[in-house]
Design an enzyme around this catalytic site. Structure first.
Site, PDB file in Angstrom:
ATOM      1  N   THR A   1      -5.110  16.035   2.431  1.00 31.62           N
ATOM      2  CA  THR A   1      -5.127  17.465   2.070  1.00 31.62           C
ATOM      3  C   THR A   1      -4.021  17.791   1.087  1.00 31.62           C
ATOM      4  O   THR A   1      -3.187  16.960   0.789  1.00 31.62           O
ATOM      5  CB  THR A   1      -4.964  18.331   3.332  1.00 31.62           C
ATOM      6  OG1 THR A   1      -3.779  17.916   4.003  1.00 31.62           O
ATOM      7  CG2 THR A   1      -6.152  18.184   4.219  1.00 31.62           C
TER       8      THR A   1
ATOM      9  N   ASN B   1      -0.289  10.278   8.577  1.00 30.62           N
ATOM     10  CA  ASN B   1      -1.567   9.876   9.147  1.00 30.62           C
ATOM     11  C   ASN B   1      -2.536  11.000   9.432  1.00 30.62           C
ATOM     12  O   ASN B   1      -3.698  10.765   9.723  1.00 30.62           O
ATOM     13  CB  ASN B   1      -1.325   9.056  10.413  1.00 30.62           C
ATOM     14  CG  ASN B   1      -0.831   7.669  10.064  1.00 30.62           C
ATOM     15  OD1 ASN B   1      -1.506   6.938   9.361  1.00 30.62           O
ATOM     16  ND2 ASN B   1       0.365   7.328  10.507  1.00 30.62           N
TER      17      ASN B   1
ATOM     18  N   THR C   1       0.882  -1.175   0.000  1.00 31.00           N
ATOM     19  CA  THR C   1       0.000   0.000   0.000  1.00 31.00           C
ATOM     20  C   THR C   1       0.918   1.223   0.000  1.00 31.00           C
ATOM     21  O   THR C   1       1.441   1.567  -1.054  1.00 31.00           O
ATOM     22  CB  THR C   1      -0.989  -0.031   1.177  1.00 31.00           C
ATOM     23  OG1 THR C   1      -0.290  -0.237   2.396  1.00 31.00           O
ATOM     24  CG2 THR C   1      -2.007  -1.136   0.998  1.00 31.00           C
TER      25      THR C   1
ATOM     26  N   THR D   1      -1.895  -2.621   7.696  1.00 26.29           N
ATOM     27  CA  THR D   1      -2.176  -4.049   7.563  1.00 26.29           C
ATOM     28  C   THR D   1      -0.874  -4.776   7.326  1.00 26.29           C
ATOM     29  O   THR D   1      -0.042  -4.324   6.560  1.00 26.29           O
ATOM     30  CB  THR D   1      -3.119  -4.331   6.376  1.00 26.29           C
ATOM     31  OG1 THR D   1      -4.407  -3.882   6.696  1.00 26.29           O
ATOM     32  CG2 THR D   1      -3.184  -5.819   6.083  1.00 26.29           C
TER      33      THR D   1
ATOM     34  N   GLU E   1       5.476   3.370   9.114  1.00 25.11           N
ATOM     35  CA  GLU E   1       5.140   4.693   8.583  1.00 25.11           C
ATOM     36  C   GLU E   1       6.013   5.790   9.178  1.00 25.11           C
ATOM     37  O   GLU E   1       6.045   5.990  10.379  1.00 25.11           O
ATOM     38  CB  GLU E   1       3.664   4.994   8.840  1.00 25.11           C
ATOM     39  CG  GLU E   1       2.770   4.187   7.913  1.00 25.11           C
ATOM     40  CD  GLU E   1       1.311   4.417   8.171  1.00 25.11           C
ATOM     41  OE1 GLU E   1       0.536   4.291   7.227  1.00 25.11           O
ATOM     42  OE2 GLU E   1       0.954   4.705   9.324  1.00 25.11           O
TER      43      GLU E   1
ATOM     44  N   LYS F   1       4.011  -7.303   3.286  1.00 23.96           N
ATOM     45  CA  LYS F   1       3.757  -5.866   3.288  1.00 23.96           C
ATOM     46  C   LYS F   1       3.544  -5.410   4.720  1.00 23.96           C
ATOM     47  O   LYS F   1       3.138  -6.206   5.580  1.00 23.96           O
ATOM     48  CB  LYS F   1       2.553  -5.494   2.447  1.00 23.96           C
ATOM     49  CG  LYS F   1       1.229  -5.798   3.126  1.00 23.96           C
ATOM     50  CD  LYS F   1       0.063  -5.061   2.498  1.00 23.96           C
ATOM     51  CE  LYS F   1       0.159  -3.572   2.685  1.00 23.96           C
ATOM     52  NZ  LYS F   1      -0.450  -3.091   3.941  1.00 23.96           N
TER      53      LYS F   1
END
Lengths: 410, 410
Positions: free
Chosen positions: B410, B405, B160, B197, B283, B186
């Protein structure tokens, strides 16, 4: 679950503080433990007060907490609390214990009371020893009085990197006499090398034995202070301490007193008020987040889920980004240990319904964004399993949280 | 605790992948579920393979996981896995189940095998339905072959917002024949409105019954994939799935086989390798953090504490800020449920000792900062209670985590 009902008349005294309940005086001074800010405070009661306290569940309880427990164990009374910021006196071994006892003795001597009537509290750096010479000099300067200025001095002295002072005051009638609760608190601040510490000191002039006060404190802490989270961490120094002077002259309170629930409601409101102030002023926070869970099998389950949602980094960042990301709320509910039926969950953000019976509901992203731009966000979850409810409070996760905690030494 | 010992010879094949074990083919295509990236992949085995899998503990298990469980329940064999990114097919009710079954049927038909030999997996947006027309068209394009390019196509199709592909390959000898393990995974990516995930698919040509494979998978997952954390969240779609073709022609493996532990070591290494790759690519992460806990009463306690430390926002931000803030490590240990003696804890960051018997040790801040500037950080804790150990992996908490996150829409 205990909740304060509408029909109990409780007055929120916006101008009140820890010295509004009869019998209490306070002071706060700059002892030089830090550069400029006041860093040493005292609460003094004219008589030995009934008392109760709850402490951090951390394995590493700091020295002052152990000393306070010894003080209270002697005769379940306290007449003073001495507290410093800048140094937590945690992970300091035997010398830390000696210093905490010394701090207690110096305060008792200065106020002319028995040393076991003094509670000790510290917040700040872990693993460093107290600068006892400065503490000793500072204690000599403490002249407790009953003014709102003195209360502000105390409120300031306990802060670390909190942005705002935290205080509250409530009044209600018991046995036809006025009973007042006053409180001061500090939340998540951070000083090298430290973590968030939560301290809350509450005074009341209610007439109550320590034993019953302790029961009420435990019960009310579970649904207030224990339901806030800034970053999921527990400090070595967290303390909630209540002192009751008895000067209100109500009949002695106990669970058999007809207005026992009214007393608990007062305690509930002042605890909740201070807890929400701490959550709102979490490190880097821009918003207060309240999560209400309905329809759980037990209150415990409802509280677990509420705290899980409000503590989720992904939910917290979504709220910071004004993103109505209900998938993350589902994620947080999903990995809790509480009982959940994955087919019957409703989720709303504000009054905007997003999930009904675990399936998506069409909603206006625009309205959701508008709601999430406010500084107080309410998330409601209904599990449709039972009648139990729970609430938790927290804040958003922002760039400033990372900044405060990653780069404060550079 | 199971650990892979030095004297077992296991070869790390840097160029290997999920098609290196004999009998496996793969493909990945762009089905149009997202703008440009490949988003649909398949693993195909020349024969029905022994298999085993573990799934998310979330209350909200997504539809494809339920379908996969039904497939495996039929005869404990799988011959293919079909997986899409962009849509998680979670919180999609009955239609979601119908779609997951349809995806299974289409794949089985395309490959000419029974539908109960097909596993289904999805990752991406929660609460949206699969675009079944695109899935159907995409499946028709899947032509599994045994090349490293095809493996890369598959590795890409499952990602992703992961930054890098995650794959590993190990070889060892059992019964004098070469047994190979290949894997693709992943990690934490996020697509509106979604959460991290974790998917890991492992192929092997080992000859083993599904029953014993499942046992080994469970055991090895506990000390690898279950010991990583990026942000403390659990997805609705997390899956670890292993297929074993048997083409290596070793004697059938079971706990009674003299080289059972060797097989488990191979599984351990490939699980751990993929798990660490996921942690490193969390992340916004800039660093891989490994926490080793020694001297615990039980392995479970050691694992709990290791995961608590590596999951602490305050520890994670301190590492991002190259700040040797051991107080936060103590904080994380302190509020775990595991058994801890608050007087006997040692803490080291790299080889730099910071706490000995729960008391601070003087250390060079400069050296500590230098060590923490590296992209792989090891924290070691010794509890001095028993002989048990545990390890966990995670990453630092950075501005980019908040950015990814909070502001991705935006």
């Amino acid at each position: 679950m205990f909740t304060t009902t509408e029909d109990i008349k409780i007055k929120n005294l916006k101008s009140g503080s820890i010295v509004t309940p009869k019998g209490f005086k306070t002071a706060g001074v700059h002892a030089g433990l830090r550069y400029a800010k006041k860093d040493l405070g005292v609460i003094y009661c004219e008589v030995p007060a009934s008392c109760g306290a709850v402490y951090t569940q951390s394995h590493f309880q700091a020295a002052p907490l152990k000393v306070t427990q010894q003080s209270i164990a002697m005769e379940q009374k306290l007449q003073a609390l001495i507290v410093n910021s800048a140094c937590a006196n945690a992970c300091t071994g035997e010398q830390g214990m000696l210093d905490a006892f010394k701090m207690r003795d110096l305060c008792a001597e200065h106020l002319g009371i028995d040393n076991h009537l003094v509670a000790v509290s510290s917040t700040g750096v872990i693993g460093e020893l107290l600068q006892m010479d400065k503490i000793a000099e500072g204690i000599k300067q403490l002249q407790p009085i009953q003014t709102s200025e003195a209360a502000e001095d105390f409120q300031t002295a306990i802060l670390t990197t909190d942005i705002v002072m935290k205080k509250a005051c409530y009044q209600l009638e018991i046995d036809g006499v006025t009973v007042t609760f006053g409180g001061a608190a500090k939340g998540s601040g951070m000083i090298h090398p430290n973590m968030a510490t939560m301290l809350a000191f509450i005074t009341t002039d209610a007439n109550i034995e320590s034993e019953h006060l302790q029961t009420a404190i435990g019960e009310m802490t579970d649904i207030t202070f224990n339901q806030i989270t800034v970053d999921g961490e527990t400090s070595t120094n967290d303390t909630v301490l209540v002192m009751a002077s008895g000067f209100a002259e109500n009949k002695t309170l106990s669970p058999n007193h007809p207005e026992w629930n009214k007393f608990k409601s007062g305690l509930h409101l002042i605890f909740q008020d201070l807890a929400k102030q701490i959550a709102r002023d979490g490190e880097g926070a821009t918003k207060l987040v309240e999560v209400k869970v309905h329809g759980a099998t037990t209150n415990k389950d409802a509280n677990i889920i509420a705290k899980k949602i409000v503590g989720s980094n992904l939910v917290k960042t979504a709220i910071y980004g004004t993103d109505a990301n209900w998938g993350r709320i589902i994620g947080a509910i999903g990995h809790s240990d509480a009982e959940v039926n994955p087919e019957t969950v409703d989720v709303s953000i504000g009054s905007i319904e997003m999930l009904k019976g675990s399936q998506p509901v069409a909603f206006s992203e625009e309205l959701a964004k508008e709601y999430l731009s406010q500084d107080e966000i309410i998330i409601e979850v209904h599990l449709h399993l039972g009648e139990s409810t729970g609430t938790a409070w927290g804040c958003d996760l922002t760039y400033d949280y990372v900044k405060i905690n990653a780069s404060y030494r550079t």
